[in-house]
Scaffold this motif. Structure first.
Motif, PDB file in Angstrom:
ATOM      1  N   LEU A   1       0.834  -1.207   0.000  1.00 38.23           N
ATOM      2  CA  LEU A   1       0.000   0.000   0.000  1.00 38.23           C
ATOM      3  C   LEU A   1       0.869   1.257   0.000  1.00 38.23           C
ATOM      4  CD1 LEU A   1      -2.777  -1.092   2.521  1.00 38.23           C
ATOM      5  CD2 LEU A   1      -3.077  -0.675   0.064  1.00 38.23           C
ATOM      6  N   ILE A   2       1.902   1.251   0.805  1.00 37.94           N
ATOM      7  CA  ILE A   2       2.815   2.396   0.864  1.00 37.94           C
ATOM      8  C   ILE A   2       3.524   2.570  -0.482  1.00 37.94           C
ATOM      9  CG2 ILE A   2       4.951   3.217   1.947  1.00 37.94           C
ATOM     10  CD1 ILE A   2       3.803   1.978   4.594  1.00 37.94           C
ATOM     11  N   ALA A   3       3.959   1.466  -1.077  1.00 38.34           N
ATOM     12  CA  ALA A   3       4.627   1.528  -2.384  1.00 38.34           C
ATOM     13  C   ALA A   3       3.672   2.019  -3.468  1.00 38.34           C
ATOM     14  CB  ALA A   3       5.200   0.160  -2.744  1.00 38.34           C
ATOM     15  N   ILE A   4       2.422   1.592  -3.407  1.00 38.17           N
ATOM     16  CA  ILE A   4       1.420   2.044  -4.382  1.00 38.17           C
ATOM     17  C   ILE A   4       1.228   3.557  -4.254  1.00 38.17           C
ATOM     18  CG2 ILE A   4      -1.056   2.000  -4.931  1.00 38.17           C
ATOM     19  CD1 ILE A   4      -0.922  -1.055  -4.260  1.00 38.17           C
ATOM     20  N   SER A   5       1.123   4.042  -3.036  1.00 38.41           N
ATOM     21  CA  SER A   5       0.961   5.477  -2.824  1.00 38.41           C
ATOM     22  C   SER A   5       2.159   6.242  -3.384  1.00 38.41           C
ATOM     23  CB  SER A   5       0.770   5.779  -1.334  1.00 38.41           C
ATOM     24  OG  SER A   5       0.573   7.158  -1.139  1.00 38.41           O
ATOM     25  N   LEU A   6       3.356   5.746  -3.124  1.00 41.19           N
ATOM     26  CA  LEU A   6       4.557   6.384  -3.669  1.00 41.19           C
ATOM     27  C   LEU A   6       4.514   6.369  -5.193  1.00 41.19           C
ATOM     28  CD1 LEU A   6       7.361   7.661  -3.407  1.00 41.19           C
ATOM     29  CD2 LEU A   6       8.298   5.333  -3.203  1.00 41.19           C
ATOM     30  N   GLY A   7       4.143   5.249  -5.778  1.00 43.48           N
ATOM     31  CA  GLY A   7       4.056   5.156  -7.232  1.00 43.48           C
ATOM     32  C   GLY A   7       3.051   6.134  -7.813  1.00 43.48           C
ATOM     33  N   VAL A   8       1.897   6.247  -7.171  1.00 39.88           N
ATOM     34  CA  VAL A   8       0.879   7.205  -7.623  1.00 39.88           C
ATOM     35  C   VAL A   8       1.444   8.618  -7.557  1.00 39.88           C
ATOM     36  CG1 VAL A   8      -1.340   8.260  -7.001  1.00 39.88           C
ATOM     37  CG2 VAL A   8      -1.112   5.773  -7.044  1.00 39.88           C
TER      38      VAL A   8
ATOM     39  N   SER B   1       3.263  13.369 -10.160  1.00 41.41           N
ATOM     40  CA  SER B   1       4.145  14.535 -10.082  1.00 41.41           C
ATOM     41  C   SER B   1       5.048  14.697 -11.306  1.00 41.41           C
ATOM     42  CB  SER B   1       5.016  14.451  -8.829  1.00 41.41           C
ATOM     43  OG  SER B   1       4.223  14.475  -7.674  1.00 41.41           O
ATOM     44  N   PHE B   2       5.548  13.570 -11.830  1.00 38.18           N
ATOM     45  CA  PHE B   2       6.556  13.658 -12.872  1.00 38.18           C
ATOM     46  C   PHE B   2       6.062  13.292 -14.269  1.00 38.18           C
ATOM     47  CE2 PHE B   2       8.925  13.116  -8.901  1.00 38.18           C
ATOM     48  CZ  PHE B   2       9.685  14.272  -8.949  1.00 38.18           C
ATOM     49  N   VAL B   3       4.810  12.797 -14.373  1.00 37.53           N
ATOM     50  CA  VAL B   3       4.258  12.466 -15.685  1.00 37.53           C
ATOM     51  C   VAL B   3       2.977  13.265 -15.937  1.00 37.53           C
ATOM     52  CG1 VAL B   3       3.345  10.643 -17.169  1.00 37.53           C
ATOM     53  CG2 VAL B   3       5.281  10.155 -15.654  1.00 37.53           C
ATOM     54  N   ILE B   4       1.974  13.050 -15.114  1.00 35.08           N
ATOM     55  CA  ILE B   4       0.658  13.665 -15.349  1.00 35.08           C
ATOM     56  C   ILE B   4       0.711  15.191 -15.287  1.00 35.08           C
ATOM     57  CG2 ILE B   4      -1.728  13.840 -14.529  1.00 35.08           C
ATOM     58  CD1 ILE B   4      -1.057  11.144 -15.804  1.00 35.08           C
ATOM     59  N   ALA B   5       1.188  15.744 -14.169  1.00 35.24           N
ATOM     60  CA  ALA B   5       1.169  17.205 -14.000  1.00 35.24           C
ATOM     61  C   ALA B   5       1.932  17.940 -15.109  1.00 35.24           C
ATOM     62  CB  ALA B   5       1.690  17.584 -12.613  1.00 35.24           C
TER      63      ALA B   5
ATOM     64  N   ILE C   1      -0.072  17.852 -18.426  1.00 31.85           N
ATOM     65  CA  ILE C   1      -1.273  18.694 -18.408  1.00 31.85           C
ATOM     66  C   ILE C   1      -0.951  20.081 -18.954  1.00 31.85           C
ATOM     67  CG2 ILE C   1      -2.899  19.921 -16.904  1.00 31.85           C
ATOM     68  CD1 ILE C   1      -2.788  17.461 -15.036  1.00 31.85           C
ATOM     69  N   PHE C   2       0.146  20.663 -18.461  1.00 28.28           N
ATOM     70  CA  PHE C   2       0.460  22.046 -18.829  1.00 28.28           C
ATOM     71  C   PHE C   2       1.164  22.162 -20.185  1.00 28.28           C
ATOM     72  CE2 PHE C   2      -0.244  22.170 -14.279  1.00 28.28           C
ATOM     73  CZ  PHE C   2      -1.124  23.232 -14.202  1.00 28.28           C
ATOM     74  N   LYS C   3       1.612  21.025 -20.733  1.00 30.56           N
ATOM     75  CA  LYS C   3       2.182  21.049 -22.080  1.00 30.56           C
ATOM     76  C   LYS C   3       1.104  20.861 -23.140  1.00 30.56           C
ATOM     77  CE  LYS C   3       6.803  19.469 -20.904  1.00 30.56           C
ATOM     78  NZ  LYS C   3       7.772  18.367 -20.940  1.00 30.56           N
ATOM     79  N   VAL C   4       0.077  20.096 -22.817  1.00 32.80           N
ATOM     80  CA  VAL C   4      -0.944  19.738 -23.800  1.00 32.80           C
ATOM     81  C   VAL C   4      -2.117  20.713 -23.803  1.00 32.80           C
ATOM     82  CG1 VAL C   4      -2.620  17.947 -24.427  1.00 32.80           C
ATOM     83  CG2 VAL C   4      -0.316  17.302 -23.735  1.00 32.80           C
ATOM     84  N   LEU C   5      -2.507  21.171 -22.629  1.00 37.25           N
ATOM     85  CA  LEU C   5      -3.689  22.031 -22.518  1.00 37.25           C
ATOM     86  C   LEU C   5      -3.300  23.494 -22.360  1.00 37.25           C
ATOM     87  CD1 LEU C   5      -5.758  19.837 -20.019  1.00 37.25           C
ATOM     88  CD2 LEU C   5      -5.997  19.941 -22.513  1.00 37.25           C
ATOM     89  N   ASP C   6      -4.159  24.374 -22.859  1.00 35.02           N
ATOM     90  CA  ASP C   6      -3.951  25.796 -22.627  1.00 35.02           C
ATOM     91  C   ASP C   6      -4.192  26.089 -21.142  1.00 35.02           C
ATOM     92  OD1 ASP C   6      -6.885  26.925 -22.249  1.00 35.02           O
ATOM     93  OD2 ASP C   6      -6.956  25.564 -23.981  1.00 35.02           O
TER      94      ASP C   6
END
Length: 129
Positions: free
Chosen positions: A9-16, A21-25, A28-33
């Motif tokens: 569970l702790i590892a899953i939280s870290l992975g999320v 932080s390093f992929v999704i966020a 978002i700001f590169k693709v969307l205005d």
């Protein structure tokens, strides 16, 4: 067996957190205005905080169940509390400040959220390794 579940569970939280932080966020700001990125962030962040809060709350309850009240328990608890703080207090404040165009207070609050996120990641890395 429960110890392995807690560690997972702790590892899953870290992975999320790392993925968000390093992929999704950044994407978002590169693709969307700016306008649509802001709308998307307001919709996705509550899920991000809630998912991690639930995962780590289960880990805390399992640690209590096995009577493992040690440093790992307290670190996990603090990280979960920080998710609750971010979800229920800090995020609504950040949104309000942005809506009211209080840029200085917004930047301070946003910086605080980034610092909290970084501290949580460090804490989870400690717990996993």
């Amino acid at each position: 067996m429960i110890e392995n579940l807690i560690q997972n569970l702790i590892a899953i939280s870290l992975g999320v957190m790392l993925f968000f932080s390093f992929v999704i966020a950044p994407v978002i700001f590169k693709v969307l205005d700016a306008n649509n990125a802001g709308k998307f962030v307001r919709k996705i962040f509550p899920h991000y905080y809630l998912i991690n809060l639930v995962i780590l709350s289960v880990a805390v309850l399992l640690l209590l169940y096995i009577s493992s009240i040690n440093l790992d328990f307290y670190i996990t608890l603090i990280i979960a509390i920080l998710f609750a703080f971010s979800l229920f207090i800090l995020m609504p404040l950040i949104n309000k400040l942005k809506d009211n165009k209080e840029e200085r207070k917004f930047k301070y609050s946003h910086t605080l959220s980034v610092i909290i996120n970084f501290i949580q990641i460090i804490g989870l890395i400690y717990l996993v390794f």
